[in-house]
Scaffold this motif. Sequence first.
Motif, PDB file in Angstrom:
ATOM      1  N   ASN A 130       0.826  -1.197   0.000  1.00  0.00           N
ATOM      2  CA  ASN A 130       0.000   0.000   0.000  1.00  0.00           C
ATOM      3  C   ASN A 130       0.866   1.255   0.000  1.00  0.00           C
ATOM      4  N   GLY A 131       1.906   1.268   0.817  1.00  0.00           N
ATOM      5  CA  GLY A 131       2.792   2.428   0.893  1.00  0.00           C
ATOM      6  C   GLY A 131       3.505   2.705  -0.415  1.00  0.00           C
ATOM      7  N   GLU A 132       3.932   1.667  -1.100  1.00  0.00           N
ATOM      8  CA  GLU A 132       4.629   1.847  -2.376  1.00  0.00           C
ATOM      9  C   GLU A 132       3.684   2.383  -3.447  1.00  0.00           C
ATOM     10  N   ILE A 133       2.463   1.889  -3.481  1.00  0.00           N
ATOM     11  CA  ILE A 133       1.501   2.391  -4.468  1.00  0.00           C
ATOM     12  C   ILE A 133       1.154   3.846  -4.168  1.00  0.00           C
ATOM     13  N   ILE A 134       0.971   4.175  -2.906  1.00  0.00           N
ATOM     14  CA  ILE A 134       0.690   5.566  -2.523  1.00  0.00           C
ATOM     15  C   ILE A 134       1.851   6.465  -2.925  1.00  0.00           C
ATOM     16  N   ARG A 135       3.076   6.025  -2.648  1.00  0.00           N
ATOM     17  CA  ARG A 135       4.252   6.827  -2.996  1.00  0.00           C
ATOM     18  C   ARG A 135       4.286   7.114  -4.494  1.00  0.00           C
ATOM     19  N   ARG A 136       4.049   6.095  -5.295  1.00  0.00           N
ATOM     20  CA  ARG A 136       4.089   6.281  -6.750  1.00  0.00           C
ATOM     21  C   ARG A 136       2.953   7.179  -7.237  1.00  0.00           C
ATOM     22  N   ALA A 137       1.774   6.997  -6.695  1.00  0.00           N
ATOM     23  CA  ALA A 137       0.641   7.827  -7.111  1.00  0.00           C
ATOM     24  C   ALA A 137       0.871   9.285  -6.719  1.00  0.00           C
ATOM     25  N   ARG A 138       1.360   9.532  -5.514  1.00  0.00           N
ATOM     26  CA  ARG A 138       1.629  10.896  -5.068  1.00  0.00           C
ATOM     27  C   ARG A 138       2.692  11.554  -5.951  1.00  0.00           C
ATOM     28  N   PHE A 139       3.766  10.809  -6.250  1.00  0.00           N
ATOM     29  CA  PHE A 139       4.831  11.331  -7.097  1.00  0.00           C
ATOM     30  C   PHE A 139       4.299  11.653  -8.492  1.00  0.00           C
ATOM     31  N   ALA A 140       3.488  10.763  -9.046  1.00  0.00           N
ATOM     32  CA  ALA A 140       2.919  10.997 -10.378  1.00  0.00           C
ATOM     33  C   ALA A 140       2.035  12.245 -10.364  1.00  0.00           C
ATOM     34  N   LEU A 141       1.238  12.395  -9.316  1.00  0.00           N
ATOM     35  CA  LEU A 141       0.383  13.577  -9.219  1.00  0.00           C
ATOM     36  C   LEU A 141       1.197  14.858  -9.030  1.00  0.00           C
ATOM     37  N   GLU A 142       2.278  14.785  -8.270  1.00  0.00           N
ATOM     38  CA  GLU A 142       3.142  15.960  -8.106  1.00  0.00           C
ATOM     39  C   GLU A 142       3.727  16.388  -9.441  1.00  0.00           C
ATOM     40  N   LEU A 143       4.076  15.427 -10.278  1.00  0.00           N
ATOM     41  CA  LEU A 143       4.608  15.744 -11.604  1.00  0.00           C
ATOM     42  C   LEU A 143       3.519  16.296 -12.524  1.00  0.00           C
ATOM     43  N   ALA A 144       2.320  15.750 -12.413  1.00  0.00           N
ATOM     44  CA  ALA A 144       1.227  16.184 -13.275  1.00  0.00           C
ATOM     45  C   ALA A 144       0.639  17.516 -12.840  1.00  0.00           C
ATOM     46  N   LEU A 145       0.681  17.797 -11.548  1.00  0.00           N
ATOM     47  CA  LEU A 145       0.073  19.026 -11.011  1.00  0.00           C
ATOM     48  C   LEU A 145       1.085  19.821 -10.183  1.00  0.00           C
ATOM     49  N   PRO A 146       2.090  20.389 -10.831  1.00  0.00           N
ATOM     50  CA  PRO A 146       3.123  21.100 -10.075  1.00  0.00           C
ATOM     51  C   PRO A 146       2.705  22.495  -9.626  1.00  0.00           C
ATOM     52  N   THR A 147       1.429  22.818  -9.698  1.00  0.00           N
ATOM     53  CA  THR A 147       0.961  24.150  -9.329  1.00  0.00           C
ATOM     54  C   THR A 147       0.485  24.158  -7.876  1.00  0.00           C
ATOM     55  N   PRO A 148       0.218  25.340  -7.324  1.00  0.00           N
ATOM     56  CA  PRO A 148      -0.248  25.413  -5.937  1.00  0.00           C
ATOM     57  C   PRO A 148      -1.527  24.614  -5.664  1.00  0.00           C
ATOM     58  N   ARG A 149      -2.392  24.410  -6.692  1.00  0.00           N
ATOM     59  CA  ARG A 149      -3.620  23.658  -6.437  1.00  0.00           C
ATOM     60  C   ARG A 149      -3.327  22.203  -6.085  1.00  0.00           C
ATOM     61  N   GLY A 150      -2.112  21.728  -6.373  1.00  0.00           N
ATOM     62  CA  GLY A 150      -1.742  20.367  -6.023  1.00  0.00           C
ATOM     63  C   GLY A 150      -1.039  20.325  -4.684  1.00  0.00           C
ATOM     64  N   ASP A 151      -1.636  20.938  -3.645  1.00  0.00           N
ATOM     65  CA  ASP A 151      -0.979  20.983  -2.339  1.00  0.00           C
ATOM     66  C   ASP A 151      -0.798  19.576  -1.762  1.00  0.00           C
ATOM     67  N   ALA A 152       0.146  19.432  -0.867  1.00  0.00           N
ATOM     68  CA  ALA A 152       0.583  18.135  -0.350  1.00  0.00           C
ATOM     69  C   ALA A 152      -0.544  17.328   0.294  1.00  0.00           C
ATOM     70  N   ALA A 153      -1.379  17.948   1.109  1.00  0.00           N
ATOM     71  CA  ALA A 153      -2.432  17.208   1.800  1.00  0.00           C
ATOM     72  C   ALA A 153      -3.450  16.643   0.810  1.00  0.00           C
ATOM     73  N   ARG A 154      -3.840  17.430  -0.162  1.00  0.00           N
ATOM     74  CA  ARG A 154      -4.807  16.950  -1.162  1.00  0.00           C
ATOM     75  C   ARG A 154      -4.198  15.860  -2.033  1.00  0.00           C
ATOM     76  N   LEU A 155      -2.932  16.012  -2.392  1.00  0.00           N
ATOM     77  CA  LEU A 155      -2.274  14.986  -3.200  1.00  0.00           C
ATOM     78  C   LEU A 155      -2.152  13.679  -2.421  1.00  0.00           C
ATOM     79  N   GLU A 156      -1.900  13.791  -1.129  1.00  0.00           N
ATOM     80  CA  GLU A 156      -1.808  12.588  -0.294  1.00  0.00           C
ATOM     81  C   GLU A 156      -3.143  11.848  -0.257  1.00  0.00           C
ATOM     82  N   VAL A 157      -4.230  12.576  -0.058  1.00  0.00           N
ATOM     83  CA  VAL A 157      -5.560  11.953  -0.037  1.00  0.00           C
ATOM     84  C   VAL A 157      -5.870  11.330  -1.393  1.00  0.00           C
ATOM     85  N   ALA A 158      -5.552  12.025  -2.455  1.00  0.00           N
ATOM     86  CA  ALA A 158      -5.791  11.499  -3.802  1.00  0.00           C
ATOM     87  C   ALA A 158      -4.971  10.230  -4.032  1.00  0.00           C
TER      88      ALA A 158
END
Length: 194
Positions: A130-158
């Motif tokens: 679970n942790g590895e999948i979350i890490r990869r999904a968060r990293f992918a989202l950080e790359l896809a949404l590098p703007t302020p709307r992609g804040d850390a807490a929301r990306l973590e939940v996503a």
Amino acid sequence: MSSLRPRSRRTRDASDPGTRTRILDAAEELFAGGGYEATPTAEIARLADVPKGLVFHYFPKKIDVLVALIDERTLVEESPEVEAVPGDAAGTLSRLARRLPLSASPAMRRILFREADTHGSVRDRLGRLNGEIIRRARFALELALPTPRGDAARLEVAAVTFAAVLLYQENLCQLTGHHIDPDAVAELIAHALG
């Protein structure tokens, strides 16, 4: 009805390289069907078409069979690559779902969830997956949404939500009969982040 086919009696010794695999195949089928506690070692031996003593030759205790299954048949393979398209969170998550090298058969996923409550090694493996999948999904989202709307807490939940779908979908399908489309979930998450 068993999906494993008994082998001829001539292949039932410790020198046969397929014996250990047959034992694990039998255990996987039985543990997924009825659970670890409800599966006697004799039944594993019967389904694998080996003497019970040969099961103990490879696995001194029954728990060793479960640990071997978890260690050898559930993993997320290492891959530093993530294909992310800036501004396309849905497409990025969809690509991640299709390319995520999650090695765990539907039977192994059932075993993971069934036995996590009672066996620490199973719970630990499920947590690592679970942790590895979350890490990869968060990293992918950080790359896809590098703007302020992609804040850390929301990306973590996503990322946690998306990981849950990828990891738990087999169990949900078995329990409810409903298949969850990871692409539809990716769209929903992207919409929520937008």
